[in-house]
Structure formats: structure tokens, C-alpha cells
Design a protein around this motif. Structure first.
Motif, mmCIF file in Angstrom:
data_model
loop_
_atom_site.group_PDB
_atom_site.id
_atom_site.type_symbol
_atom_site.label_atom_id
_atom_site.label_comp_id
_atom_site.label_asym_id
_atom_site.label_seq_id
_atom_site.Cartn_x
_atom_site.Cartn_y
_atom_site.Cartn_z
ATOM 1 N N VAL A 313 2.550 -7.831 10.022
ATOM 2 C CA VAL A 313 2.300 -6.629 9.219
ATOM 3 C C VAL A 313 3.360 -5.569 9.507
ATOM 4 O O VAL A 313 3.823 -4.861 8.598
ATOM 5 C CB VAL A 313 0.887 -6.079 9.493
ATOM 6 N N ALA A 314 3.761 -5.434 10.771
ATOM 7 C CA ALA A 314 4.813 -4.471 11.120
ATOM 8 C C ALA A 314 6.109 -4.813 10.396
ATOM 9 O O ALA A 314 6.816 -3.917 9.899
ATOM 10 C CB ALA A 314 5.021 -4.451 12.628
ATOM 11 N N ASN A 315 6.444 -6.099 10.333
ATOM 12 C CA ASN A 315 7.646 -6.517 9.616
ATOM 13 C C ASN A 315 7.549 -6.184 8.128
ATOM 14 O O ASN A 315 8.512 -5.737 7.501
ATOM 15 C CB ASN A 315 7.871 -8.020 9.798
ATOM 16 N N ARG A 320 9.252 -2.722 3.839
ATOM 17 C CA ARG A 320 8.844 -1.865 2.722
ATOM 18 C C ARG A 320 9.398 -0.449 2.894
ATOM 19 O O ARG A 320 9.871 0.172 1.940
ATOM 20 C CB ARG A 320 7.318 -1.841 2.681
ATOM 21 N N ALA A 321 9.334 0.057 4.136
ATOM 22 C CA ALA A 321 9.846 1.408 4.392
ATOM 23 C C ALA A 321 11.347 1.472 4.174
ATOM 24 O O ALA A 321 11.876 2.478 3.663
ATOM 25 C CB ALA A 321 9.501 1.825 5.822
ATOM 26 N N ASN A 322 12.048 0.404 4.533
ATOM 27 C CA ASN A 322 13.494 0.386 4.320
ATOM 28 C C ASN A 322 13.825 0.424 2.834
ATOM 29 O O ASN A 322 14.802 1.048 2.408
ATOM 30 C CB ASN A 322 14.101 -0.855 4.975
ATOM 31 N N GLY A 323 12.973 -0.258 2.045
ATOM 32 C CA GLY A 323 13.185 -0.230 0.601
ATOM 33 C C GLY A 323 12.853 1.119 -0.019
ATOM 34 O O GLY A 323 13.275 1.429 -1.137
ATOM 35 N N GLN A 324 12.068 1.935 0.706
ATOM 36 C CA GLN A 324 11.677 3.258 0.217
ATOM 37 C C GLN A 324 12.633 4.355 0.667
ATOM 38 O O GLN A 324 12.377 5.537 0.399
ATOM 39 C CB GLN A 324 10.271 3.624 0.745
ATOM 40 N N LEU A 346 2.008 6.729 8.342
ATOM 41 C CA LEU A 346 0.911 6.363 9.237
ATOM 42 C C LEU A 346 -0.415 6.273 8.488
ATOM 43 O O LEU A 346 -1.223 5.373 8.738
ATOM 44 C CB LEU A 346 0.797 7.381 10.371
ATOM 45 N N VAL A 347 -0.642 7.206 7.571
ATOM 46 C CA VAL A 347 -1.881 7.170 6.779
ATOM 47 C C VAL A 347 -1.942 5.886 5.954
ATOM 48 O O VAL A 347 -2.988 5.225 5.869
ATOM 49 C CB VAL A 347 -1.985 8.414 5.874
ATOM 50 N N PRO A 410 7.701 1.401 11.243
ATOM 51 C CA PRO A 410 8.492 2.001 10.165
ATOM 52 C C PRO A 410 8.717 3.501 10.367
ATOM 53 O O PRO A 410 9.751 4.045 9.951
ATOM 54 C CB PRO A 410 7.655 1.733 8.906
ATOM 55 N N VAL A 411 7.768 4.189 11.025
ATOM 56 C CA VAL A 411 7.935 5.629 11.252
ATOM 57 C C VAL A 411 9.152 5.886 12.144
ATOM 58 O O VAL A 411 10.005 6.733 11.841
ATOM 59 C CB VAL A 411 6.658 6.218 11.889
#
Length: 834
Positions: A313-315, A320-324, A346-347, A410-411
């Protein structure tokens, strides 16, 4: 002061408003990206659900206090004979009388045990488990009657009258909570017994199968000093306030020492040769001592699965965060602080894990039903495992911890990124992509290592299980039907018992289509046999050797032929062995001969249980030696031998139960029906129960080992699946970030095979590092499994080799799929896209 409060209120309002907005935003994004959400939720639900189910079992059996006042004061007092292979043995009335009078550290001391009883009128009686105890047992547990009263110490005296205390569940199910049940009678083993009270539900936490309790009585000679080690009754006690377990142990150990010092030479020799000592332990820990290591193993297994799921899930969140990043950079440019962006990520992570936990709890409820199926067989005295508020709190806590843990990945990545620079460059060529790939590689390497540790544990248990079921039973279980009978108290008379044996043997032989029938006081692989110390005539053993002993089994004359147990020396039992006045005859197994007659034959050897006979001609004689049969199961750690005596001889006295064996190729139902009919003709009051095939009995003896193995194998399979997804996901993302590079490689002449090889190498070297770390961890941790392995070392090379090859093969397959996709990238399309 008002201004300060107003400022504080506005701060809370701002935070609450921001979080509410983040929740709505997270919900919209998760719903929009349903592919990502489904995969993440499935992973989280499986991992959190498995953890919740196993934790519910660990909590119920280890962590949850027994429902009695101050349960940490309730202890069990038990004997140990380590040199004879027994570390937990019951006590007796003699020790009970001594400890009750002379051990001041105990508030109350009691004897308590269980047995099967026939309840109801003759011909329609029901076989039910009853408890029998001394009156102090209720005070030891600290319980009060729901209605009526408990029996007192006067009822523990022989001939005081038969009274019954019902359990609350039995009162509700059989008497519909009738308040007028007090004073009524119920027939127990043919006797009319008066109901005097109803015990609360808490009593059933001590033994969930007991339906009623009766006073335990004994004859005066049973409490005499000479009977001090005729171990038949478990003993429980309640420590006085402030008294520690060690203090209670010191007191009873002192009493045992005083008895030892006053004992005669033969008794001292017995105590020395068995290594006798007295022990005191908390009841809660003693009840699960045999399975504690298995519970910890399973809990460790699901924690490993959870770690692997967290990595996946972390991956996913990291990718996903990198794509954002472009979107987040724009938000930062418009004034959103990094704290606001971190909170939003985080939320979103917490929403995902909490929803996954809700689905996981639903799965956990289903898992608990499966767990109860196994615990009902392994720990029949325990109440069913249930998911209560505390277990739900654990699940929610795990979900929050996982949400924060995987959300921080991701944070941290986003906070370390230069969001301002993202707007001015291509996201595909951003250095952030390389950072994400590096972090993902580290995570997937750890994932492989954890998966291998879990797989090695499962591999060891599988190999161990294979060793256990490969043990030869010593007889032929095919086409062998078995059943048990409970005999009314009238058959305690030796003459009536002998007459029943003759009638039953003749009646069974009349069943058409059978190849043999037999009777026995024990069933192979089921255990529950008593062991007795024995005296060898002309012993060949060294003087300081452990005290000889053997498990004793009564058998009919055709037992060995019906069971097809091979005769190694001598002869089988025959009619001459049960004639009145005949010399007592034994048949022993080969372990008996090897242990007590090393290098010699046991034939014509003499031994007896108890004191040596006065006359030479009264020494029982060994007439035959047969193959070993694991009557106590293949995992009997005492490793003591077995001795067989002929039923109907003068040795056994009366009978309270028998087992019937019939060998036939006819359908099992037909044979069981014929057995019932023959019993009904002889005595309608004799019930037949627990019928089935010997193959089923043998299979059932491995239920405990099988349950732990299947659960751990299931967790290992889940870990393998999640690891494969993790490896595939990392490589797929890596290729998506390197499309331009791969296109250039193709443009300057790299073949498809070279590209496939390049991607495979990148995936397999990560796998290789993970395998090396995992092997080291598995070897380190496997030593804690040593007690759970059967004839297998924790460092078994085959188990490690096979699971390593399996994981490497799955990893290779997971690497090949994105490698194949990379080889199909068209250079022109890749360059045009960039």
C-alpha cells in the motif's frame, strides 16, 4: 480571557474545516481512482482481517483475564516427574489434605476433575460431561450460585448423598430457567440425584463442556500417605492476598521435602528416579501452556503479512503521490502550505485504511468461525473465541497505525521534493521519479525478505507434518470400525464385568461379513491412558536409571489379530491367560523390550505394577512382544512403552468403559448399526458413542498440527501473492518512468531480448538481496519453532531450499510481465510522447 478563547475556537474551527474538506476530497479521489482503491482495500482488508481474527484468539486464550474475582490469585498445584517424561501430572487426596492443613499461603485448596456421565432414564440416557470437585472449588473461583446453593464439605464425605449443581447454560437449555428446579431430581449414572443449585456462567469459563457439578468423594485409604503419588485429581488453590506464587510454591515444596525425608528407602528411590518435584503455576498460563508457542507463531505470521501489505500500500500511495506532484505544486503555488498538503495525504491514507479495516473486520468474523472449529477440537474446555469491543479496538488501532505508517511514506517524499521546480520541468524526467524508484526498491526488497521468513516457517511446518503422518501406526487401520461404550456402575463388580466381556465378545463375532472383532480399554492415537510405575524382577538396569513405567492397556484375546499388530516374539494371548488362578500374563511392545531389557529378549521376563509379590510363582510373565503402536499419538514426548493385559483376567477388576473394534469391508453405517443391536440385546442401558473408522481417528489426532500448519501456510501464500504484486508494481512503475530511456535504447539498436534481460536483472537483483536477508532472518527466528517440529531440525536445508526456489520463481514471473511490456515499447512513440 475572552479574546484568547475566541482565538482558540477559531483555530479549532479552521482545523476541523480543513479536515472535513480533506475527507470530502479524499473520498472523491478514491472513488474516481477505483482501480487503485480496490487493490489497496483488498490488501488492507485481508491483512487487517487476518490480524484481527488471530488476535481475537490470542486475546481470548492468553490476554483476557478469567471471569473470576482476582484471577491472578488462582493457581494450579501439580506434580512433575521429569525423569519419567512427565512435566505436568495431577495430584491426589493425600496431597490435598496435607496442603490444605499445612500451607498457610493458600486461602482455599480444592480438587476438581471431569468425566463423562449418563444422564436420564435407562434406554434414553444422554452422555454428558460432568465435573466433580471438593466444595472449596467454588471459593477458589470466587463464584456465587445464581439460585439455590453449592454443596459443602459435608457432601464430600462418602455416603453423604448425591447432589447436583447445574451450570447456567444447562439450566437454561434443559430446564428453561425454571426457578423451581431446586429440589428436583435427575438420574446420573443410574442414581437419583437432587438438584440443589445453579452455578453462574463464569464457571463455564473454567470448562465450557461441563453441564453440572457433583461432589468428589473418596475412601479413607485414598488419602493415606502411601497413596500420595497415585496421581488422579488436578488441584487448584487461591492464594491469600499479597502472597506470591513463589511463596506458595516454597510452602508446598517444603511439605514435599518433609514427606521425602520421612519416607522409606523404596519410596525415596522412586522419587529420586522419577525426579519428582511439586509445581505451582497460574491457572490461566497452565491452561494454554501446550499451545502458547503456536499462538505466538500465528500472531507473528499475521504481523509479517501486515508488514508486507503495508509495503504494497505504501508503494501504491508513493507512486500515486509522485503522479500528483504537478497538482500539488500548483496548490503550493496558490498558497497551500506544506502542512496542509501533508494533512491531505495523511487523511486520504487514514480513510483508505479505516475502510479497509471495516471490510477486514467482516472477514475476521468469518475467520473466527473457522478458528472456533479448530479450538473446539484442540481446546474443548475453552469457551468459543469471539470478537468483542477490545478486539475491535485493536483492529481500529491497527488501522490507524497502518494509515499513519503508509501515509508518511508519500508525505515525506512530497515534503522533500522541490514543488516549485516541478512546474518548470517534465514530470517524467524529474529527479523525483528516481527517488521514488529507489525508495520503492528498498521497500520491495524488505517485502521479499519478510515473505521468505514466513514461507520458511510454513515450509518447516509442512515438512514436520509430513514426518508426523508418515509414522507407521503399527497396525492396519483400513476397514477397521471403532466405537466406545460407557458402562453403568454395576459393571464395577469384577464378576459382572467378566460376564459382560464374554457376552460381548461372542455377540460381536456373530456379526455377518466381518474379519474380526476385539475389545480394548484404549484407542490408538487417542491417548488419555494412565501410566504406572513398575517393578522389574531381576532388573538389568543400572541402579541410578530412571524409574521404570509403562502405559497399561486391557485387550481381548483377539485384539492383536483383529488390529493386525505384528507379533515379534513369543505368542499372542489365549484362553489359558484368563482362566481362574492362572498366572498373570503380559504382552509388551518392542520399546518396552529395548528400554528395560537392553540387548536381551523380554520373553519370560517378569514385572509387576506395585509391590513385588511374595511368591515367585505370583510374578506376572511376559509371553509376547509386539510392534510399537502410538496409543498416545505420535507426539507422545514421554516415550514410555506399553504393556497389554488380557481383559477378563484378575488384573483389571471392574470396568467403566470399553472400546469396540470390528474389521469389515461392509459399509461403516451397517457395522455400527449391528454393533448397537448387539449391545441392546446384552444390556439396553449400555450406550454406543464416538463411532467411526480408525483412519478418521488417526487423521483427527493430527488436527492440532494441521490447524497451525494450514493457517501459517495460508498466511505464507497471502504473503507470496502480495510480494508478487509488489515486485510487479515496482517494475511496472519503473518502466513507466523510463519509457523515454527504453525508447532510446531501442532506437540505437537494443534488441527485445536485451531489454527484457535488463528489466529482469533489475527486478531479480532486488529479489536476490531480499532472499539473502530473508534467509538470514529465517535461520535466526526458526530456533523458536524447534518445539513445534516433529523429527525435524529448525535448520532443515530442504525446507529453506524449496521455499527459496518457490519465491524466486514467483518473483521471476512477476518481473517477466513488465519486462515483456517494456520490450514492446516503440521507440518512435516513446520519443514522440516525451
Amino acid at each position: 480571557m475572552p479574546d484568547t478563547l475566541s482565538s482558540g475556537d477559531s483555530w479549532i474551527v479552521r482545523i476541523s474545516s480543513g479536515v472535513a474538506g480533506d475527507l470530502k476530497y479524499a473520498a472523491r479521489r478514491l472513488w474516481k481512482d477505483r482501480g487503485f482503491t480496490s487493490l489497496a482495500l483488498l490488501t488492507l482488508a485481508l491483512c487487517i482481517g487476518a490480524n484481527t481474527a488471530i488476535f481475537s484468539m490470542v486475546f481470548a486464550l492468553i490476554l483476557k483475564p478469567l471471569p473470576f474475582p482476582e484471577p491472578n490469585r488462582i493457581v494450579e498445584i501439580f506434580n512433575a516427574f521429569p525423569k519419567a517424561g512427565f512435566n505436568h501430572f495431577p495430584t491426589n487426596p493425600a496431597q490435598y489434605t496435607d496442603f490444605k492443613a499445612n500451607a498457610p499461603g493458600f486461602e482455599d485448596v480444592a480438587l476438581s476433575n471431569v468425566t463423562m456421565a449418563m444422564v436420564g432414564e435407562e434406554g434414553s440416557a444422554e452422555r454428558i460431561l460432568k465435573g466433580y470437585c471438593t466444595a472449596e472449588m467454588f471459593d477458589v473461583l470466587g463464584i456465587k450460585p445464581v439460585i439455590g446453593q453449592f454443596f459443602t464439605q459435608k457432601n464430600n464425605k462418602e455416603g453423604a448423598g448425591d447432589v447436583v449443581v447445574l451450570t447456567e447454560s444447562y439450566w437454561k437449555s434443559h430446564y428453561n430457567e425454571d426457578l423451581g428446579v431446586i429440589g428436583k431430581t435427575m438420574r446420573v449414572d443410574g442414581k437419583a440425584c437432587q438438584i440443589i443449585g445453579v452455578a453462574p456462567r463464569a464457571l463455564e469459563a473454567f470448562n465450557a463442556q461441563v453441564r453440572f457439578v457433583m461432589p468428589y468423594t473418596w475412601k479413607g485409604w485414598e488419602a493415606s500417605p502411601g497413596m500420595r503419588y497415585s496421581c488422579t485429581m488436578p488441584m487448584y488453590a487461591r492464594l491469600k492476598p499479597g502472597v506470591q506464587v513463589s511463596e506458595g510454591l516454597a510452602q508446598v515444596a517444603g511439605l514435599e521435602k518433609a514427606y521425602y525425608d520421612a519416607a522409606n528407602g523404596p519410596l525415596r528411590s522412586f522419587l529420586d528416579r522419577t525426579g519428582h518435584k511439586i509445581n505451582v503455576g497460574l491457572v490461566q498460563s497452565q491452561r494454554i501452556e501446550g499451545i502458547k508457542s503456536s499462538l505466538y507463531l500465528l500472531q507473528g505470521g499475521v504481523v509479517f503479512v501486515l508488514l508486507i501489505g503495508c509495503v504494497n500500500v505504501a508503494n501504491l500511495l508513493l507512486t500515486r503521490a509522485n503522479g500528483q506532484q504537478s497538482e500539488l505544486a500548483i496548490r503550493a503555488a496558490l498558497g497551500a502550505g506544506r502542512g496542509v498538503i501533508a494533512r491531505q495525504l495523511l487523511v486520504e491514507s487514514l480513510v483508505l485504511t479505516l475502510v479497509g479495516a471495516l471490510v477486514g473486520i467482516v472477514l475476521a468474523y468469518a475467520g473466527v468461525q473457522a478458528i472456533n472449529h479448530f479450538t473446539a477440537r484442540l481446546l474443548p474446555y475453552m469457551l468459543p473465541v469471539a470478537i468483542d469491543a477490545r478486539v475491535l479496538g485493536y483492529a481500529v488501532g491497527v488501522a490507524i497505525a497502518v494509515g499513519l505508517l503508509v501515509g508518511l511514506v508519500p508525505v515525506v517524499h512530497v515534503l522533500r521534493s522541490n514543488l516549485a521546480a516541478v512546474i518548470n520541468r517534465s514530470s517524467r524526467s524529474a529527479s523525483g521519479g528516481r527517488g521514488v524508484r529507489a525508495l520503492s526498491s528498498i521497500l520491495v526488497t524488505g517485502q521479499v525478505a519478510v515473505a521468505l521468513v514466513l514461507l520458511c516457517g510454513a515450509g518447516l511446518l509442512i515438512h514436520s507434518f509430513a514426518n508426523a503422518i508418515a509414522v507407521q501406526p503399527g497396525f492396519d487401520p483400513k476397514n477397521l470400525v471403532v466405537g466406545s461404550v460407557a458402562l453403568p456402575g454395576t459393571y464395577g463388580d469384577p464378576d459382572k464385568a467378566a460376564a459382560l466381556l464374554r457376552k460381548l465378545t461372542s455377540a460381536l463375532a456373530e456379526i455377518p461379513g466381518i474379519d474380526g472383532s476385539a475389545l480394548s480399554t484404549g484407542i490408538p492415537f487417542e491417548g488419555n491412558l494412565g501410566i504406572l510405575a513398575l517393578t522389574l524382577k531381576d532388573s538389568l538396569l543400572p541402579r541410578d536409571s530412571p524409574q521404570p513405567g509403562a502405559f497399561l492397556i486391557g485387550v481381548s484375546l483377539d485384539y492383536f489379530k483383529t488390529m493386525r499388530i505384528q507379533l515379534l516374539e513369543g505368542r499372542y494371548l489365549d484362553e489359558t491367560d484368563i482362566k481362574k488362578g492362572a498366572r498373570s500374563a503380559w504382552i509388551v511392545d518392542e520399546r518396552f523390550e529395548q528400554r528395560y531389557y537392553p540387548g536381551h529378549t523380554a520373553l519370560d521376563g517378569h514385572f509387576t505394577f506395585g509391590a513385588p509379590p511374595a511368591k515367585e510363582s505370583d510374578w506376572p510373565v511376559i509371553v509376547g512382544v509386539v510392534r510399537n503402536v502410538p496409543h498416545n499419538g505420535v507426539e507422545d514426548h514421554s516415550n514410555n512403552p506399553f504393556a497389554y493385559y488380557p481383559l477378563g483376567s484378575s488384573s483389571p477388576g471392574g470396568l467403566n468403559g470399553l472400546n469396540i473394534f470390528v474389521r469389515s469391508s461392509r459399509p461403516v453405517a451397517d457395522i455400527v448399526s449391528a454393533m448397537r443391536e448387539k449391545l441392546r440385546e446384552i444390556d439396553p442401558a449400555i450406550p454406543l458413542f464416538d463411532t467411526g473408522t480408525m483412519e478418521k481417528v488417526i487423521n483427527g489426532s493430527f488436527d492440532g498440527r494441521r490447524a497451525v500448519m494450514l493457517l501459517l501456510v495460508g498466511f505464507a501464500a497471502l504473503a507470496l501473492f502480495l510480494s508478487a504484486i509488489g515486485i510487479y508494481g515496482v517494475l511496472a512503475y519503473d518502466i513507466s518512468q523510463r519509457t523515454r530511456e527504453i525508447g532510446i535504447r531501442g532506437a540505437i539498436g537494443a534488441t527485445r531480448g536485451q531489454i527484457v534481460g535488463m528489466v529482469l536483472f533489475q527486478g531479480l537483483w532486488k529479489t536476490g538481496v531480499g532472499l539473502c536477508v530473508g534467509l538470514a532472518g529465517a535461520i535466526l527466528l526458526s530456533r523458536y519453532m524447534a518445539s513445534m517440529l516433529f523429527e525435524l531440525k529448525p535448520t532443515d536445508p530442504w525446507a529453506y531450499l524449496l521455499v527459496t526456489v518457490l519465491l524466486a520463481g514467483v518473483a521471476a514471473a512477476a518481473c517477466y510481465l513488465p519486462a515483456r511490456r517494456a520490450s514492446k515499447i516503440d521507440p518512435i512513440d516513446a520519443l514522440r510522447t516525451e
